[in-house]
Design a protein around this motif. Structure first.
Motif, PDB file in Angstrom:
ATOM      1  N   GLN A   1       0.848  -1.193   0.000  1.00 14.23           N
ATOM      2  CA  GLN A   1       0.000   0.000   0.000  1.00 14.23           C
ATOM      3  C   GLN A   1       0.884   1.243   0.000  1.00 14.23           C
ATOM      4  O   GLN A   1       1.873   1.306   0.726  1.00 14.23           O
ATOM      5  N   VAL A   2       0.503   2.214  -0.831  1.00 12.62           N
ATOM      6  CA  VAL A   2       1.228   3.484  -0.914  1.00 12.62           C
ATOM      7  C   VAL A   2       0.225   4.619  -0.760  1.00 12.62           C
ATOM      8  O   VAL A   2      -0.763   4.673  -1.486  1.00 12.62           O
ATOM      9  N   ARG A   3       0.464   5.494   0.175  1.00  9.18           N
ATOM     10  CA  ARG A   3      -0.365   6.699   0.322  1.00  9.18           C
ATOM     11  C   ARG A   3       0.370   7.886  -0.270  1.00  9.18           C
ATOM     12  O   ARG A   3       1.570   8.047  -0.074  1.00  9.18           O
ATOM     13  N   LEU A   4      -0.389   8.703  -0.993  1.00 12.00           N
ATOM     14  CA  LEU A   4       0.184   9.858  -1.679  1.00 12.00           C
ATOM     15  C   LEU A   4      -0.583  11.103  -1.264  1.00 12.00           C
ATOM     16  O   LEU A   4      -1.813  11.126  -1.326  1.00 12.00           O
ATOM     17  N   VAL A   5       0.127  12.130  -0.857  1.00 16.71           N
ATOM     18  CA  VAL A   5      -0.496  13.372  -0.406  1.00 16.71           C
ATOM     19  C   VAL A   5       0.091  14.536  -1.197  1.00 16.71           C
ATOM     20  O   VAL A   5       1.287  14.816  -1.115  1.00 16.71           O
ATOM     21  N   GLU A   6      -0.792  15.204  -1.962  1.00 10.61           N
ATOM     22  CA  GLU A   6      -0.356  16.334  -2.791  1.00 10.61           C
ATOM     23  C   GLU A   6      -0.522  17.653  -2.054  1.00 10.61           C
ATOM     24  O   GLU A   6      -1.361  17.784  -1.161  1.00 10.61           O
ATOM     25  N   SER A   7       0.239  18.635  -2.478  1.00 11.85           N
ATOM     26  CA  SER A   7       0.085  19.999  -1.984  1.00 11.85           C
ATOM     27  C   SER A   7       0.636  20.953  -3.031  1.00 11.85           C
ATOM     28  O   SER A   7       1.353  20.539  -3.946  1.00 11.85           O
ATOM     29  N   GLY A   8       0.266  22.235  -2.905  1.00 11.62           N
ATOM     30  CA  GLY A   8       0.849  23.262  -3.765  1.00 11.62           C
ATOM     31  C   GLY A   8      -0.037  23.825  -4.839  1.00 11.62           C
ATOM     32  O   GLY A   8       0.367  24.726  -5.567  1.00 11.62           O
ATOM     33  N   GLY A   9      -1.255  23.317  -4.977  1.00 11.92           N
ATOM     34  CA  GLY A   9      -2.141  23.876  -5.982  1.00 11.92           C
ATOM     35  C   GLY A   9      -2.639  25.251  -5.582  1.00 11.92           C
ATOM     36  O   GLY A   9      -2.367  25.741  -4.490  1.00 11.92           O
ATOM     37  N   GLY A  10      -3.387  25.881  -6.496  1.00  7.64           N
ATOM     38  CA  GLY A  10      -3.945  27.188  -6.189  1.00  7.64           C
ATOM     39  C   GLY A  10      -4.310  27.964  -7.430  1.00  7.64           C
ATOM     40  O   GLY A  10      -4.372  27.407  -8.528  1.00  7.64           O
ATOM     41  N   LEU A  11      -4.517  29.247  -7.246  1.00  9.23           N
ATOM     42  CA  LEU A  11      -4.878  30.156  -8.334  1.00  9.23           C
ATOM     43  C   LEU A  11      -3.657  30.977  -8.724  1.00  9.23           C
ATOM     44  O   LEU A  11      -2.977  31.545  -7.852  1.00  9.23           O
ATOM     45  N   VAL A  12      -3.394  31.041 -10.016  1.00  7.82           N
ATOM     46  CA  VAL A  12      -2.246  31.800 -10.503  1.00  7.82           C
ATOM     47  C   VAL A  12      -2.632  32.478 -11.814  1.00  7.82           C
ATOM     48  O   VAL A  12      -3.483  31.970 -12.555  1.00  7.82           O
ATOM     49  N   GLN A  13      -2.027  33.610 -12.079  1.00  8.09           N
ATOM     50  CA  GLN A  13      -2.296  34.319 -13.329  1.00  8.09           C
ATOM     51  C   GLN A  13      -1.555  33.677 -14.496  1.00  8.09           C
ATOM     52  O   GLN A  13      -0.517  33.028 -14.291  1.00  8.09           O
ATOM     53  N   PRO A  14      -2.059  33.848 -15.698  1.00  2.35           N
ATOM     54  CA  PRO A  14      -1.330  33.342 -16.879  1.00  2.35           C
ATOM     55  C   PRO A  14       0.104  33.857 -16.902  1.00  2.35           C
ATOM     56  O   PRO A  14       0.347  35.039 -16.606  1.00  2.35           O
ATOM     57  N   GLY A  15       1.024  32.959 -17.217  1.00  2.00           N
ATOM     58  CA  GLY A  15       2.438  33.298 -17.215  1.00  2.00           C
ATOM     59  C   GLY A  15       3.111  33.071 -15.882  1.00  2.00           C
ATOM     60  O   GLY A  15       4.346  33.148 -15.785  1.00  2.00           O
ATOM     61  N   GLY A  16       2.335  32.783 -14.859  1.00  2.00           N
ATOM     62  CA  GLY A  16       2.885  32.566 -13.533  1.00  2.00           C
ATOM     63  C   GLY A  16       3.406  31.160 -13.325  1.00  2.00           C
ATOM     64  O   GLY A  16       3.430  30.338 -14.258  1.00  2.00           O
ATOM     65  N   SER A  17       3.813  30.875 -12.088  1.00  2.00           N
ATOM     66  CA  SER A  17       4.412  29.584 -11.738  1.00  2.00           C
ATOM     67  C   SER A  17       3.780  29.014 -10.473  1.00  2.00           C
ATOM     68  O   SER A  17       3.300  29.757  -9.615  1.00  2.00           O
ATOM     69  N   LEU A  18       3.812  27.703 -10.404  1.00  2.00           N
ATOM     70  CA  LEU A  18       3.402  26.972  -9.208  1.00  2.00           C
ATOM     71  C   LEU A  18       4.311  25.759  -9.076  1.00  2.00           C
ATOM     72  O   LEU A  18       4.810  25.252 -10.084  1.00  2.00           O
ATOM     73  N   ARG A  19       4.484  25.295  -7.844  1.00  2.00           N
ATOM     74  CA  ARG A  19       5.196  24.045  -7.625  1.00  2.00           C
ATOM     75  C   ARG A  19       4.302  23.113  -6.822  1.00  2.00           C
ATOM     76  O   ARG A  19       3.881  23.447  -5.710  1.00  2.00           O
ATOM     77  N   LEU A  20       4.029  21.961  -7.418  1.00  2.00           N
ATOM     78  CA  LEU A  20       3.270  20.925  -6.737  1.00  2.00           C
ATOM     79  C   LEU A  20       4.230  19.953  -6.064  1.00  2.00           C
ATOM     80  O   LEU A  20       5.310  19.682  -6.586  1.00  2.00           O
ATOM     81  N   SER A  21       3.800  19.441  -4.927  1.00  2.00           N
ATOM     82  CA  SER A  21       4.570  18.425  -4.218  1.00  2.00           C
ATOM     83  C   SER A  21       3.686  17.226  -3.940  1.00  2.00           C
ATOM     84  O   SER A  21       2.468  17.366  -3.774  1.00  2.00           O
ATOM     85  N   CYS A  22       4.285  16.056  -3.902  1.00  2.00           N
ATOM     86  CA  CYS A  22       3.548  14.835  -3.577  1.00  2.00           C
ATOM     87  C   CYS A  22       4.451  13.975  -2.711  1.00  2.00           C
ATOM     88  O   CYS A  22       5.520  13.538  -3.163  1.00  2.00           O
ATOM     89  N   ALA A  23       4.004  13.748  -1.494  1.00  2.00           N
ATOM     90  CA  ALA A  23       4.767  12.924  -0.553  1.00  2.00           C
ATOM     91  C   ALA A  23       4.177  11.519  -0.525  1.00  2.00           C
ATOM     92  O   ALA A  23       2.971  11.354  -0.292  1.00  2.00           O
ATOM     93  N   ALA A  24       5.013  10.532  -0.771  1.00  2.00           N
ATOM     94  CA  ALA A  24       4.590   9.132  -0.752  1.00  2.00           C
ATOM     95  C   ALA A  24       4.972   8.485   0.583  1.00  2.00           C
ATOM     96  O   ALA A  24       5.981   8.845   1.183  1.00  2.00           O
ATOM     97  N   SER A  25       4.166   7.520   0.997  1.00  2.00           N
ATOM     98  CA  SER A  25       4.424   6.856   2.283  1.00  2.00           C
ATOM     99  C   SER A  25       5.580   5.874   2.198  1.00  2.00           C
ATOM    100  O   SER A  25       6.114   5.437   3.220  1.00  2.00           O
ATOM    101  N   ARG A  26       5.961   5.501   0.951  1.00  2.00           N
ATOM    102  CA  ARG A  26       7.097   4.616   0.757  1.00  2.00           C
ATOM    103  C   ARG A  26       7.646   4.824  -0.647  1.00  2.00           C
ATOM    104  O   ARG A  26       7.002   5.472  -1.481  1.00  2.00           O
ATOM    105  N   SER A  27       8.792   4.253  -0.917  1.00  2.00           N
ATOM    106  CA  SER A  27       9.414   4.425  -2.228  1.00  2.00           C
ATOM    107  C   SER A  27       8.598   3.724  -3.308  1.00  2.00           C
ATOM    108  O   SER A  27       7.997   2.674  -3.076  1.00  2.00           O
ATOM    109  N   THR A  28       8.562   4.324  -4.474  1.00  2.00           N
ATOM    110  CA  THR A  28       7.859   3.748  -5.612  1.00  2.00           C
ATOM    111  C   THR A  28       8.814   3.616  -6.788  1.00  2.00           C
ATOM    112  O   THR A  28       9.853   4.278  -6.831  1.00  2.00           O
ATOM    113  N   PHE A  29       8.437   2.772  -7.750  1.00  2.00           N
ATOM    114  CA  PHE A  29       9.255   2.629  -8.951  1.00  2.00           C
ATOM    115  C   PHE A  29       9.176   3.905  -9.784  1.00  2.00           C
ATOM    116  O   PHE A  29      10.168   4.545 -10.070  1.00  2.00           O
TER     117      PHE A  29
END
Length: 112
Positions: A1-29
């Motif tokens: 079993q692997v749990r994945l938790v995302e963060s970092g979404g939101g509202l941004v203007q065109p041309g802008g930047s965002l960084r998404l993160s995803c933390a896994a409960s264990r290593s994946t291939f």
């Protein structure tokens, strides 16, 4: 079993930047991101394997960069030069022993 938790979404203007993160409960291939816009099918954005091999959808090449920190079992998606058509729910996924696991999704909205 692997749990994945995302963060970092939101509202941004065109041309802008965002960084998404995803933390896994264990290593994946392999680990990466899909996105799903309203009324559309889920589509692959980017993936990275445990050895660091990356692949991208044509629509994001040159704008998005995927990376992973194996020590933290975390994957990142740096999204630059965002466009309104990038608006979607972004889902993290990870594969292990021929099974695919999914996060809950994080909303990215690109709008002025």
């Amino acid at each position: 079993q692997v749990r994945l938790v995302e963060s970092g979404g939101g509202l941004v203007q065109p041309g802008g930047s965002l960084r998404l993160s995803c933390a896994a409960s264990r290593s994946t291939f392999s680990i990466g991101w899909y996105c799903q816009a309203p009324g559309k099918e889920r589509e692959l954005v980017a993936t990275i394997t445990s050895s660091g091999f990356t692949s991208y959808a044509d629509s994001v090449k040159g704008r998005f960069t995927i990376s992973r920190d194996n020590a933290k079992n975390t994957v990142y998606l740096q999204m630059n030069s965002l466009k309104p058509e990038d608006t979607a729910v972004y889902y993290c996924f990870g594969t292990l022993l021929s099974r695919t696991y999914w996060g809950q999704g994080t909303q990215v909205t690109v709008s002025s």
